[in-house]
Scaffold this active site. Structure first.
Site, mmCIF file in Angstrom:
data_model
loop_
_atom_site.group_PDB
_atom_site.id
_atom_site.type_symbol
_atom_site.label_atom_id
_atom_site.label_comp_id
_atom_site.label_asym_id
_atom_site.label_seq_id
_atom_site.Cartn_x
_atom_site.Cartn_y
_atom_site.Cartn_z
ATOM 1 N N GLY A 102 0.826 -1.206 0.000
ATOM 2 C CA GLY A 102 0.000 0.000 0.000
ATOM 3 C C GLY A 102 0.857 1.252 0.000
ATOM 4 O O GLY A 102 1.947 1.287 -0.591
ATOM 5 N N SER A 103 0.398 2.238 0.738
ATOM 6 C CA SER A 103 0.972 3.588 0.619
ATOM 7 C C SER A 103 2.400 3.709 1.142
ATOM 8 O O SER A 103 3.073 4.693 0.831
ATOM 9 C CB SER A 103 0.088 4.583 1.347
ATOM 10 O OG SER A 103 -1.183 4.605 0.726
ATOM 11 N N VAL A 104 2.881 2.772 1.970
ATOM 12 C CA VAL A 104 4.280 2.907 2.389
ATOM 13 C C VAL A 104 5.202 2.815 1.180
ATOM 14 O O VAL A 104 6.338 3.288 1.224
ATOM 15 C CB VAL A 104 4.705 1.875 3.471
ATOM 16 C CG1 VAL A 104 4.074 2.190 4.809
ATOM 17 C CG2 VAL A 104 4.388 0.473 3.032
ATOM 18 N N LYS A 116 4.927 4.519 -1.373
ATOM 19 C CA LYS A 116 5.093 5.868 -1.921
ATOM 20 C C LYS A 116 6.453 6.455 -1.567
ATOM 21 O O LYS A 116 6.949 7.357 -2.250
ATOM 22 C CB LYS A 116 3.966 6.779 -1.426
ATOM 23 C CG LYS A 116 2.628 6.441 -2.082
ATOM 24 C CD LYS A 116 1.472 7.154 -1.433
ATOM 25 C CE LYS A 116 0.151 6.719 -2.064
ATOM 26 N NZ LYS A 116 -0.996 7.090 -1.215
#
Lengths: 472, 480
Positions: free
Chosen positions: B218-220, B222
């Site tokens: 997921g967003s980690v 990014k």
């Protein structure tokens, strides 16, 4: 009768030097055996070392006094074998020593070693000349019969289906081991007395001189004893051993191959019948031929697990062995008795076992050498029979362990745990030493070197000096 | 008669020759075949019959061999079994050995080449070759704390590292198990226990989730995009990126949305600081399109993706997919689609940023000691990759501090300490989300990096179990 002459030198100093070597091997093996798992130089180490060394010196001194011309190689070999056996038995005790229910085997074996050597010493002191035994030819037969029948009486102890042990109060005893000696005495006495008669009579058919039927009596007796042991005591090993002993002695007495062939035929018939009639014999053969069949391997009892595990042990040892105390010979059942060669093969390797077998070869050869050297037929037959027994026993045991032949429950002479076997084999040693003494002793009472000096002048009875022979 | 005696002697020698021959056959020619026979468990007995070295945490054995009264002489015993199970693994008769028991087997059993000198000494002195002990970098208090922070029945992993060295201070996962159940020598009992353990949902006794289970980041992820953006030189703190609420994905009817209830919607363009702070999806999808698949891929590789590591236990290679279509690349940029990571991989990303862009090789072994306690080996820190430049690392750290101070990672705030962090929520088809937090502190001189993943949770529970827990762990480490 004898055409082999030996220089009359006592060679007791040679024996002393060889004994030192044997002590080094025996004590060294015992030291290494305990190195990993126990305090070095503990009480038991000293007890075992002092017993072996003390007993070895005792026999050596007795020989110096009572039989100073006895063969100098026999005693050191036997001390070395006995010591290696003790060390391995001790080593096999160690993994289980913390188990409170476990009774260590090595101390018992050490006691038996002392008892056996004392018995051999007593024999050396009081018998002095083996020819006296000839008087006991028929008594020996009776004693043999009694010994072999004892396990079938109420004091007999059936263990694992075999009825070869008796309870002697403080422990168990295998009378068959001693019967091996008394039977050898009987056969030596009987054959040396009757051999001329047996030799002269009989029909000749082709190249074979067949014996008269009545002369076959001892052969039949031997066959009956062997089959009796097999049927009544369910002991295939002893059965083979007894029959082999008789065959060897009859052949040596008569020089007739025909007797051996008849004997082999009889044992062949006996084996065939035994295979048909007795399941324990059939199982032994099955475990031999199909050892790696899962069904045979897992069969209990009578499966091939023991022999296969023994083979794994030998293979694990390979050429050089795992080192004393470094393998897992304790994984093999009866590792300290029937399977002790597998244990030694694992930890000392093929090289080590070859050395041990070389010791047996030397021992047996010295026995035959005594038979060649002695002048009386009784002594020749007795020495041959006893020496051949040692060889045959090694063959049956080690052949069984290496799956050359079916595995049978026999002890490895001088090494396996078992008091009766040790006692019997030490008595055999005493007898061989006595026979070798008569073989090598100068006939005259004159000092050997003097008699050698005058031998060219007259010398009937005095032995001519033959350095080549003597240097053997 | 003497001729017959000689013949009998020949027969006797013949018998000896036969047994010499058969011994040669067994011990030489047939030996290899016998040694490899299925029924031959001698090697096994030999291994199990030797005292095996201990696995130590702060001087205390968490796995050790104790004398047993059975045929094997020694039984492997695990202390605090559930807490350390995924690290120690087990050493068993029929189920093999796993994790450190397997990875450090040579040292533990004493057969490793590193122990050659000790073996020679042992051979000469007659002492049995004893295995070496392996001391771990694990801090028992942090390990216990991390363990307690994962609720019973919750699937999740926590990895705590020291960025400067790569040393792992704690590594826990639930569900866990008791390796003693598998190490038991009775094969029937062991088989029954293995069967029971295999029925536990989410548990594999052969897999350490922190190093071997691949989950959506997921967003980690990014952080990787942002690193790639800065490293490309095309982006800096001033760059403004379009931030539509929904990014249409070419060739599909669905778009890529920002989080509906989030603060992202307040701005139509975003700089990287804001995009990270609020974890907006659409700017990162566009960065990925702009930089291209290969640039992201390469940046991921520099953080350790795509390779297996030995720390010394085996770490599964984390994956960033290749040959992506535009929609797939957009999905991948926000850590969805086929991006699959181990929890340790995300810990490595945070650690590299914390350590001025230098990724240290993760390491579990502090020291190896011989049976006589003599130090044999103490691994020194190893550089794995220069993941990003020091400048990029500094910029990323600044933005991550902002995430904790003003953004999605506020739960990790510690008064008086700048905590850098990034949260993530990965959607997993057919069940709850993966909630992530990864970060480090203090931001100006990072002592510790913490990575937490809780699997199969709802959003509220997930955020509760991640950032606030990271705070507790960071506090515990900094207060030591």
């Amino acid at each position: 009768m004898s055409d082999v002459l030996t220089v009359p030198r006592s060679r007791r100093n040679v024996e002393a030097a060889l004994l030192l070597l044997a002590f080094a091997v025996a004590v060294g093996a015992n030291f290494v055996a305990g190195l990993e798992r126990e305090e070095p130089f503990n009480d038991y180490f000293w007890r075992q070392a002092s017993t072996l060394v003390g007993m070895g010196i005792l026999v050596h001194l007795i020989l110096r006094i009572r039989a100073k011309y006895a063969d100098p190689v026999i005693l050191p070999i036997v001390i070395a074998l006995n010591g290696i056996g003790l060390a391995m038995i001790h080593r096999l005790d160690l993994p289980r020593i913390e188990n409170p229910d476990f009774v260590p085997v090595a101390p018992q074996q050490l006691t038996w070693t002392a008892v056996a050597i004392v018995a051999a010493s007593v024999l050396l002191i009081f018998l002095r000349d083996h020819r006296i035994l000839r008087r006991f030819t028929y008594i020996s037969l009776i004693v043999s019969a009694v010994l072999l029948l004892l396990p079938l009486t109420p004091i007999g102890l059936p263990i694992n289906g075999a009825r070869i042990w008796i309870n002697v109060g403080f422990g168990t005893f295998q009378p068959g081991e001693v019967a091996k000696i008394t039977l050898a005495i009987f056969f030596a006495g009987y054959l040396s007395t009757n051999r001329d008669l047996i030799l002269l009579a009989g029909k000749k058919i082709g190249p074979l001189q067949l014996p008269r039927f009545k002369d076959l009596a001892p052969m039949v007796a031997a066959w009956l004893v062997s089959i009796g042991v097999l049927v009544l005591q369910r002991d295939l090993g002893s059965s083979i051993l007894f029959f082999g002993l008789f065959m060897a002695m009859i052949y040596v007495a008569t020089s007739r191959v025909s007797w051996v062939l008849i004997g082999l035929a009889m044992i062949g018939v006996g084996t065939f019948i035994a295979l048909q009639l007795f399941s324990h014999v059939a199982l032994r053969f099955d475990s031999w031929l199909n050892a790696f069949d899962p069904e045979v391997y897992n069969r209990a009892p009578g499966g091939s697990q023991q022999v296969v595990q023994g083979l794994f042990g030998l293979a694990n040892g390979g050429l050089a062995g795992t080192g004393f105390g470094q393998g897992r010979p304790d994984l093999v059942t009866y590792a300290n008795s029937d399977m002790i060669i597998a244990a030694l093969g694992e930890e000392l390797g093929m090289i080590g076992v070859f050395a041990i077998i070389l010791l047996y070869i030397l021992l047996v050869s010295r026995g035959f050498r005594a038979a060649l050297g002695t002048k009386d037929g009784f002594g020749k037959l007795l020495a041959c029979g006893l020496s051949f027994t040692i060889a045959l026993q090694c063959f049956v045991v080690i052949g069984g362990i290496t799956r050359l032949i079916p595995l049978t429950g026999l002890t490895t002479p001088f090494m396996s745990a078992g008091g009766s076997s040790l006692l019997a084999n030490w008595i055999i040693v005493a007898l061989l030493l006595l026979i070798s003494e008569t073989a090598r002793r100068p006939v005259r009472t004159a000092a050997p070197r003097e008699s050698a000096a005058v031998s060219s002048a007259s010398g009937r009875g005095a032995l001519p000096r033959r350095p080549k022979e003597g240097s053997r | 008669m003497n001729q017959a005696i000689r013949s009998a002697w020949v027969v006797a020698i013949g018998m000896f020759a036969l047994i010499l021959g058969s011994l040669t056959y067994v011990q030489f020619f047939e030996a290899e075949e016998l040694n490899t026979n299925d029924w031959n468990n001698r090697q096994l007995y030999q291994d199990f019959g030797r005292p095996r070295g201990a696995i130590l945490v702060d001087g205390k054995a968490v796995a050790e061999s104790v004398p047993s009264n059975d045929q094997f002489n020694y039984q492997r015993v695990y202390k605090e079994p559930n807490l350390y199970a995924h690290l120690t693994g087990f050493y068993s008769l029929v189920n093999g050995s796993t994790q450190l028991e397997q990875a450090s087997a040579g040292l533990l059993s004493g057969t490793s080449d590193e122990l050659f000198y000790d073996r020679i000494v042992g051979l000469l002195s007659g002492a049995s070759s004893q295995g070496a002990s392996v001391e771990l970098t694990i801090d028992p208090q942090i390990q216990q704390l991390a363990w307690d922070l994962i609720p019973e029945g919750q699937r999740g992993s926590i990895v705590v590292t020291e960025p400067e060295t790569g040393n792992i201070l704690a590594m826990v996962s639930k569900p866990s198990y008791d390796p003693n159940l598998i190490a038991v020598h009775d094969t029937e009992i062991a088989a029954r226990n293995v069967e029971q353990l295999s029925a536990v949902p989410g548990l594999s006794i052969y897999r350490n989730p922190a190093t071997e289970s691949l989950v959506a980041p997921g967003s980690v992820f990014k952080l990787v995009d942002a690193a790639a953006a800065l490293e490309s030189g095309d982006y800096d703190a001033e760059s403004q990126i379009p931030n539509p609420p929904v990014l249409p994905l070419p060739g599909t009817t669905v778009g890529l949305p920002n989080y509906v209830n989030g603060t992202c919607a307040t701005r139509s363009t975003a700089d990287l600081e804001f995009a990270l702070e609020q974890s907006c999806n659409t700017p990162f999808a566009q960065i990925a399109w702009d930089l291209g698949e290969d640039a992201i891929q390469e940046q991921a590789r520099l953080f350790g993706f795509g390779e297996r590591h030995q720390i010394p236990v085996a770490v599964e290679a984390s994956q960033f997919p290749s040959d992506l279509s535009e929609p797939e690349l957009a999905q991948s940029a926000i850590g969805q689609f086929d991006v699959k990571v181990t929890p340790l991989q995300i810990a490595m990303v945070a650690s590299a940023i914390a350590n001025d862009g230098v990724l240290m090789k993760p390491n579990l072994i502090k020291a190896v000691r011989a049976a006589d306690l003599e130090l044999i080996d103490s691994p020194s820190p190893e550089v794995l990759h220069e993941s990003v430049s020091a400048g990029t690392a500094e910029q990323l750290t600044e933005w991550m501090v902002n995430v904790v101070n003003n953004g999605t990672g506020r739960g990790a705030q510690i008064p008086g300490v700048d905590v850098a962090g990034k949260t993530g929520t990965a959607e997993v088809e057919g069940r709850g989300d993966n909630a992530w937090f990864t970060g480090f502190a203090p931001a100006n001189d990072p002592q510790v990096a913490v990575t937490i993943v809780m699997e199969d949770v709802d959003l509220a529970t997930g955020s509760q179990l991640t950032s606030p827990n990271a705070k507790k762990i960071i506090e515990a480490v900094l207060n030591q």
